[in-house]
Design a protein around this motif. Sequence first.
Motif, PDB file in Angstrom:
ATOM      1  N   THR A  13      10.510   3.376   3.173  1.00  7.68           N
ATOM      2  CA  THR A  13      10.857   1.956   3.293  1.00  7.68           C
ATOM      3  C   THR A  13      12.003   1.626   2.353  1.00  7.68           C
ATOM      4  O   THR A  13      12.288   2.349   1.402  1.00  7.68           O
ATOM      5  CB  THR A  13       9.701   1.001   2.892  1.00  7.68           C
ATOM      6  OG1 THR A  13       9.447   1.154   1.506  1.00  7.68           O
ATOM      7  CG2 THR A  13       8.457   1.233   3.698  1.00  7.68           C
ATOM      8  N   GLY A  14      12.639   0.509   2.650  1.00  6.31           N
ATOM      9  CA  GLY A  14      13.658  -0.035   1.763  1.00  6.31           C
ATOM     10  C   GLY A  14      13.763  -1.512   2.059  1.00  6.31           C
ATOM     11  O   GLY A  14      13.493  -1.938   3.182  1.00  6.31           O
ATOM     12  N   SER A  15      14.126  -2.314   1.041  1.00 12.52           N
ATOM     13  CA  SER A  15      14.156  -3.756   1.231  1.00 12.52           C
ATOM     14  C   SER A  15      15.420  -4.356   0.637  1.00 12.52           C
ATOM     15  O   SER A  15      16.141  -3.705  -0.120  1.00 12.52           O
ATOM     16  CB  SER A  15      12.950  -4.401   0.550  1.00 12.52           C
ATOM     17  OG  SER A  15      11.758  -3.874   1.064  1.00 12.52           O
ATOM     18  N   TYR A  37       9.959  -3.668 -10.206  1.00  7.62           N
ATOM     19  CA  TYR A  37       9.140  -2.565  -9.721  1.00  7.62           C
ATOM     20  C   TYR A  37       9.425  -1.243 -10.385  1.00  7.62           C
ATOM     21  O   TYR A  37       8.585  -0.375 -10.436  1.00  7.62           O
ATOM     22  CB  TYR A  37       9.309  -2.390  -8.215  1.00  7.62           C
ATOM     23  CG  TYR A  37      10.688  -1.950  -7.816  1.00  7.62           C
ATOM     24  CD1 TYR A  37      11.659  -2.890  -7.513  1.00  7.62           C
ATOM     25  CD2 TYR A  37      11.027  -0.613  -7.752  1.00  7.62           C
ATOM     26  CE1 TYR A  37      12.924  -2.504  -7.173  1.00  7.62           C
ATOM     27  CE2 TYR A  37      12.301  -0.224  -7.412  1.00  7.62           C
ATOM     28  CZ  TYR A  37      13.249  -1.166  -7.115  1.00  7.62           C
ATOM     29  OH  TYR A  37      14.494  -0.780  -6.788  1.00  7.62           O
ATOM     30  N   PHE A  38      10.669  -1.072 -10.886  1.00 13.00           N
ATOM     31  CA  PHE A  38      11.008   0.316 -11.159  1.00 13.00           C
ATOM     32  C   PHE A  38      10.601   0.815 -12.525  1.00 13.00           C
ATOM     33  O   PHE A  38      10.859   1.936 -12.904  1.00 13.00           O
ATOM     34  CB  PHE A  38      12.476   0.613 -10.846  1.00 13.00           C
ATOM     35  CG  PHE A  38      13.455   0.193 -11.868  1.00 13.00           C
ATOM     36  CD1 PHE A  38      13.595   0.942 -13.018  1.00 13.00           C
ATOM     37  CD2 PHE A  38      14.246  -0.914 -11.669  1.00 13.00           C
ATOM     38  CE1 PHE A  38      14.500   0.575 -13.966  1.00 13.00           C
ATOM     39  CE2 PHE A  38      15.151  -1.276 -12.618  1.00 13.00           C
ATOM     40  CZ  PHE A  38      15.274  -0.539 -13.765  1.00 13.00           C
ATOM     41  N   THR A  98       0.829  -1.202   0.000  1.00 18.15           N
ATOM     42  CA  THR A  98       0.000   0.000   0.000  1.00 18.15           C
ATOM     43  C   THR A  98       0.867   1.257   0.000  1.00 18.15           C
ATOM     44  O   THR A  98       0.590   2.213  -0.727  1.00 18.15           O
ATOM     45  CB  THR A  98      -0.905   0.020   1.261  1.00 18.15           C
ATOM     46  OG1 THR A  98      -1.444  -1.282   1.432  1.00 18.15           O
ATOM     47  CG2 THR A  98      -2.000   1.043   1.142  1.00 18.15           C
ATOM     48  N   PHE A  99       1.921   1.226   0.829  1.00 19.48           N
ATOM     49  CA  PHE A  99       2.788   2.396   0.928  1.00 19.48           C
ATOM     50  C   PHE A  99       3.480   2.690  -0.406  1.00 19.48           C
ATOM     51  O   PHE A  99       3.446   3.816  -0.900  1.00 19.48           O
ATOM     52  CB  PHE A  99       3.833   2.199   2.033  1.00 19.48           C
ATOM     53  CG  PHE A  99       4.812   3.330   2.140  1.00 19.48           C
ATOM     54  CD1 PHE A  99       4.427   4.544   2.716  1.00 19.48           C
ATOM     55  CD2 PHE A  99       6.105   3.213   1.640  1.00 19.48           C
ATOM     56  CE1 PHE A  99       5.319   5.600   2.800  1.00 19.48           C
ATOM     57  CE2 PHE A  99       6.998   4.266   1.719  1.00 19.48           C
ATOM     58  CZ  PHE A  99       6.597   5.462   2.296  1.00 19.48           C
ATOM     59  N   LEU A 100       4.075   1.649  -1.002  1.00 18.07           N
ATOM     60  CA  LEU A 100       4.788   1.851  -2.270  1.00 18.07           C
ATOM     61  C   LEU A 100       3.824   2.286  -3.369  1.00 18.07           C
ATOM     62  O   LEU A 100       4.147   3.138  -4.186  1.00 18.07           O
ATOM     63  CB  LEU A 100       5.548   0.583  -2.671  1.00 18.07           C
ATOM     64  CG  LEU A 100       6.798   0.271  -1.840  1.00 18.07           C
ATOM     65  CD1 LEU A 100       7.410  -1.057  -2.252  1.00 18.07           C
ATOM     66  CD2 LEU A 100       7.837   1.377  -1.963  1.00 18.07           C
ATOM     67  N   GLU A 101       2.630   1.701  -3.345  1.00 15.22           N
ATOM     68  CA  GLU A 101       1.644   2.076  -4.365  1.00 15.22           C
ATOM     69  C   GLU A 101       1.226   3.537  -4.231  1.00 15.22           C
ATOM     70  O   GLU A 101       0.988   4.213  -5.222  1.00 15.22           O
ATOM     71  CB  GLU A 101       0.435   1.137  -4.305  1.00 15.22           C
ATOM     72  CG  GLU A 101       0.685  -0.130  -5.122  1.00 15.22           C
ATOM     73  CD  GLU A 101      -0.379  -1.192  -4.954  1.00 15.22           C
ATOM     74  OE1 GLU A 101      -1.396  -0.930  -4.264  1.00 15.22           O
ATOM     75  OE2 GLU A 101      -0.188  -2.301  -5.500  1.00 15.22           O
ATOM     76  N   GLY A 149      12.998  -1.680  -3.807  1.00 21.29           N
ATOM     77  CA  GLY A 149      11.788  -1.097  -3.250  1.00 21.29           C
ATOM     78  C   GLY A 149      12.033   0.060  -2.298  1.00 21.29           C
ATOM     79  O   GLY A 149      11.361   0.193  -1.291  1.00 21.29           O
ATOM     80  N   ILE A 150      12.986   0.912  -2.635  1.00 20.45           N
ATOM     81  CA  ILE A 150      13.218   2.067  -1.778  1.00 20.45           C
ATOM     82  C   ILE A 150      12.224   3.167  -2.135  1.00 20.45           C
ATOM     83  O   ILE A 150      12.114   3.560  -3.300  1.00 20.45           O
ATOM     84  CB  ILE A 150      14.666   2.585  -1.921  1.00 20.45           C
ATOM     85  CG1 ILE A 150      15.621   1.512  -1.377  1.00 20.45           C
ATOM     86  CG2 ILE A 150      14.861   3.901  -1.183  1.00 20.45           C
ATOM     87  CD1 ILE A 150      17.081   1.836  -1.548  1.00 20.45           C
ATOM     88  N   GLY A 151      11.476   3.630  -1.149  1.00 23.93           N
ATOM     89  CA  GLY A 151      10.495   4.672  -1.400  1.00 23.93           C
ATOM     90  C   GLY A 151      10.372   5.577  -0.188  1.00 23.93           C
ATOM     91  O   GLY A 151      10.399   5.121   0.948  1.00 23.93           O
ATOM     92  N   ILE A 152      10.285   6.872  -0.454  1.00 26.00           N
ATOM     93  CA  ILE A 152      10.163   7.833   0.642  1.00 26.00           C
ATOM     94  C   ILE A 152       9.017   8.791   0.325  1.00 26.00           C
ATOM     95  O   ILE A 152       8.936   9.320  -0.791  1.00 26.00           O
ATOM     96  CB  ILE A 152      11.479   8.627   0.824  1.00 26.00           C
ATOM     97  CG1 ILE A 152      12.622   7.674   1.202  1.00 26.00           C
ATOM     98  CG2 ILE A 152      11.327   9.706   1.892  1.00 26.00           C
ATOM     99  CD1 ILE A 152      14.002   8.272   1.088  1.00 26.00           C
TER     100      ILE A 152
END
Lengths: 92, 338
Positions: free
Chosen positions: B43-45, B216-217, B15-18, B53-56
Motif C-alpha cells: 500500500t501507499g498513501s 508513523y515512521f 491491519t496491513f501496516l501493523e 504509509g508506504i508498506g510492502i
Amino acid sequence: MKIEKMVMAGSLESNDLLVTLSPSEDNTLNLTIESIVKKQFGKRIKSIAKEMLKEFNVQKGNIRIQDMGALDCTIKARIETAILRIKEENND
Amino acid sequence: MFKEKVLHNQEKLKTFLESLGLKKPEGLDYTVGIYYGEKLVGTGSIKGNTLQGIGINCKYQNEGILGKIITHLMKKSLEMGFEEIFVYTKPERIVNFTSYGFKVVAKGKYAVLLEWTQKGIEKYKEKLKELGVNDTQNTTSIVMNGNPFTLGHYYLIKKAAAESTHLYVFVVEEEASVFPFDIRYRLIKEGTKNLDNITVIPGGQYIISSLTFPSYFTRDEDLIKAHVDLDLEVFCTHIAPLLNISKRYVGTEPYCPVTKEYNEGMKLKLKKCGIDVVEIERKSLEGDIISASKVRELIKLGKIEKTEKYLPQTTYNFIKSKEAGNIIEKIRDSKSRH
C-alpha cells in the motif's frame, strides 16, 4: 504547441519510463534524461525524445524522462501519449 | 500479476501496516492497494503533497511493487493539483526513492526529506535570495504558523525586530491548519505593516510543520526528536546561510508539549550551527497568555466579539468578514486543536 499544465505518461516500473511534461518559466525547451542505463543509452534516448518533440512541434516546456530500461518503441509511445495529453488539456 | 486498486477501508490498511510493524498515518487523502489475486501485498498513501504509509509485504519485495505504488501516487497527486511531491523516510531507505528520481533535500539523524520536483529547494533558494536584504550585522529570524495572527505574535515580532537590524518572518506554508496559508500570510503581512525592518516570507515546503510530519515512521517518543532534527537540518544547511541569519526567536511555550520539546531540541541543534535561540516571554493579557488556540476556542464557542482584545485590528476585521465564513464554520464543527 504550448505546455500549460503538467502531464505524465508511463510509469516507473521496470522496462518502462515516466514522461513528465510541464510549462517552462523561461519559455525555453528543457530536456532532462534520467536513466538507469544513461551511460550506454542516454544519447539514444535524447535523440528519440528530440525527434518526437520536433514531430509534434513542441518548442517550449520542461520534458523530464525517467527511464527504467525501456525499449525505443516504448519510449516513443510514452512521449507521444504525454504530448497527446497536452493537446487534450489545451482543448478542454 | 499485480493489480492496483483504490483502498477505502482504513481498518484494512491499519491491519496491513501493523502486520509490517508500521503505524497507519492519520488524515490520509488517498490510498492505493496493490493486490496479488485477492491478497493485499502493498500500500501507499497521500496526505497533501507527501507520500506516506508506504508498506510492502516482504515476500513480495523486489517485484517492482514500489515503482507501481510511487507512479500511482504521483499521478494521483498531480490529479489533485500537486506538481511537487515529498516523502519523509528513514536514512537507510534513501536509495529506494532516489532510484525513482527523488532528490534528498536534507538528511537528519533519524529522518530524511526527499522531493520529486522540477527545481525544488534550489528554486526556493533563488526566491529567498531575491527577497533577502544585504545585511550581515544582526539578521534574525522567526518561524510562525499564525493560525490566526494574534497580538501575541505581533508582540513577538515587534520585540525581535527591535533587537535586530533585519528580521525574517517565515510563515509555515503547509496546509495543516484551519486558516489557509494565503490568509495566515496575508494577516501577518497586514498586521506588521508598521514595522519596516522585517520581511515576511512563505516557508515553502522547507519550514516543516509538525502537523504534517508523519507519525508513523518512528516510535512516538522519537517522533518529536526526528521532526525537530530534520526541520532544523533544512534551516541550517539551506536557509540560514543564504540569508546570514544569526538568531532565531521563539516564544516560550507553557501549554503545548510538542512545541515545548521542539524549542528545547532547537536550542541544542541550532547552537551547533552557530545560531542563537532567543526565547521571549509570551505576552499576557489579564493574566492569560495570548495564543491563537485561545482565539480559535472562543470562535468555537461562538464568542467572536471576545477575541477582539487578543487580535490586531486587521485579523479581527477578517474574522468578522464574509470571507472568513467557511473558516469560522470549520472551527465550530471541529474537534481538534488545530
